[in-house]
Design an enzyme around this catalytic site. Structure first.
Site, PDB file in Angstrom:
ATOM      1  N   SER A 142      66.644  -2.466  31.350  1.00  0.00           N
ATOM      2  CA  SER A 142      66.263  -3.319  32.494  1.00  0.00           C
ATOM      3  C   SER A 142      65.162  -2.586  33.254  1.00  0.00           C
ATOM      4  O   SER A 142      65.033  -1.359  33.105  1.00  0.00           O
ATOM      5  CB  SER A 142      67.475  -3.477  33.414  1.00  0.00           C
ATOM      6  OG  SER A 142      67.096  -4.033  34.653  1.00  0.00           O
ATOM      7  N   TYR A 155      75.020   0.435  37.751  1.00  0.00           N
ATOM      8  CA  TYR A 155      74.288  -0.362  36.738  1.00  0.00           C
ATOM      9  C   TYR A 155      72.946   0.302  36.463  1.00  0.00           C
ATOM     10  O   TYR A 155      72.576   0.552  35.314  1.00  0.00           O
ATOM     11  CB  TYR A 155      74.106  -1.787  37.265  1.00  0.00           C
ATOM     12  CG  TYR A 155      73.268  -2.692  36.384  1.00  0.00           C
ATOM     13  CD1 TYR A 155      73.770  -3.196  35.179  1.00  0.00           C
ATOM     14  CD2 TYR A 155      71.974  -3.074  36.761  1.00  0.00           C
ATOM     15  CE1 TYR A 155      73.000  -4.038  34.378  1.00  0.00           C
ATOM     16  CE2 TYR A 155      71.203  -3.918  35.971  1.00  0.00           C
ATOM     17  CZ  TYR A 155      71.728  -4.396  34.776  1.00  0.00           C
ATOM     18  OH  TYR A 155      70.958  -5.234  33.987  1.00  0.00           O
TER      19      TYR A 155
END
Ligand SMILES: NC(=O)c1ccc[n+]([C@@H]2O[C@H](COP(=O)([O-])OP(=O)(O)OC[C@H]3O[C@@H](n4cnc5c(N)ncnc54)[C@H](OP(=O)(O)O)[C@@H]3O)[C@@H](O)[C@H]2O)c1
Length: 265
Positions: A142, A155
């Protein structure tokens, strides 16, 4: 003829979003596909909608939070298809909770799902790729793997860790024919924000505004396939939000100002 024709491609997170679109794109190219996620019925729906023939797909449901059986799962795949050409570590779960409200259990869970699952599955698949002297490991990270962000501490940390691990792995195995592609999506219109974990352990259950208006998963999957076929090492996919990665790299003081003003959602 497509370069993916009859190639064996294993996609995790295949029941929804980017993974679901990857199944469709790989099916169009004539690949043999292994679909993994927790929800078996959804995996079957995706396989049916992609019009995959019985002998061209395998459903291997499992929970990314526990990949202790990764070796057994790999053997299931090898028994059916004899080899694995491409492993796409795509499945994952985001987060919407501050550091202070997030329990250690939740932090560890986010690391199991977003980091250790990819590590364990890749390590179980690698011996078969190395034996054949070819293969590709794709890791869906990401842009949160490139900088920290509000409500995403674990995360973002897990996505950062993927880069360190898989960039090291690339150096170790590329001479033996195995390559690694890191994929960094920005904002893609999937259920990722709806499924993000809260401090309570429940789902965020809301489509964040920034995802509502973002690039669709179909276009994202097409770009991932392009990256696979052109042997890229790292690709960024999304819209204008990708600019922040370049700003962080080349204008770090400006990055510090901009990032503080972003909405967490
Ligand atoms: N969408 C974005 O804006 C964006 C941006 C950057 C990175 N990413 C990354 O892209 C990847 C795909 O996400 P998405 O956007 O397609 O989100 P999504 O629509 O929520 O899909 C997530 C997929 O991961 C699977 N999954 C989640 N937790 C799992 C678990 N514990 N065990 C097994 N499978 C699990 C889900 O399947 P089940 O629920 O059936 O298990 C689902 O197939 C993720 O790694 C995410 O971090 C997405």
């Amino acid at each position: 003829m497509s370069a993916l024709k009859n190639k064996v491609v294993w996609i995790t997170g295949a029941s929804s979003g980017i993974g679901e679109s990857l199944v469709h794109e790989c099916a169009k190219q004539g690949a043999k596909i292994i679909l993994s996620a927790r929800r078996e019925a959804e995996l079957l729906r995706v396989a049916n909608e992609a019009k995959l023939q019985e002998n061209n797909f395998l459903i291997v449901p499992f929970d990314l939070a526990d990949t202790s059986r990764a070796g057994e799962l790999v053997l299931q795949v090898i028994n059916k298809f004899s080899s694995i050409d491409i492993l796409i570590n795509n499945g994952g779960q985001s987060q919407r909770s501050t550091v202070m409200e997030t329990s250690t259990d939740t932090e560890r869970r986010l690391f199991e799902i977003n980091y250790f699952s990819g590590v364990n599955l890749s390590k179980a698949v690698l011996p078969f790729m190395l034996e054949k002297g070819k293969g590709k490991i794709v890791v869906v990270s990401s842009i949160a793997g490139k900088f920290g962000f509000y409500l995403r501490s674990s995360y973002s940390a897990a996505k950062h860790a993927l880069h360190g691990y898989f960039e090291s792995l690339r150096l170790e195995v590329e001479k033996q024919g195995v390559s690694v592609l890191m994929v960094c999506p920005g904002k893609i219109k999937t259920n990722v924000s709806i499924n993000a974990i809260l401090a309570s352990g429940m789902s965020h259950n809301q489509m964040d505004e920034s995802h509502e208006t973002a690039m669709g998963p179909e276009a994202c999957a097409q770009q991932i396939l392009k990256g696979i076929l052109s042997d890229k090492e790292e690709i960024f996919i999304g819209g204008k939000e990708l600019l922040i990665v370049k700003i962080k790299r080349f204008l770090p003081s400006l990055f510090s100002k901009i990032i503080r003003k972003q909405s967490p959602y």
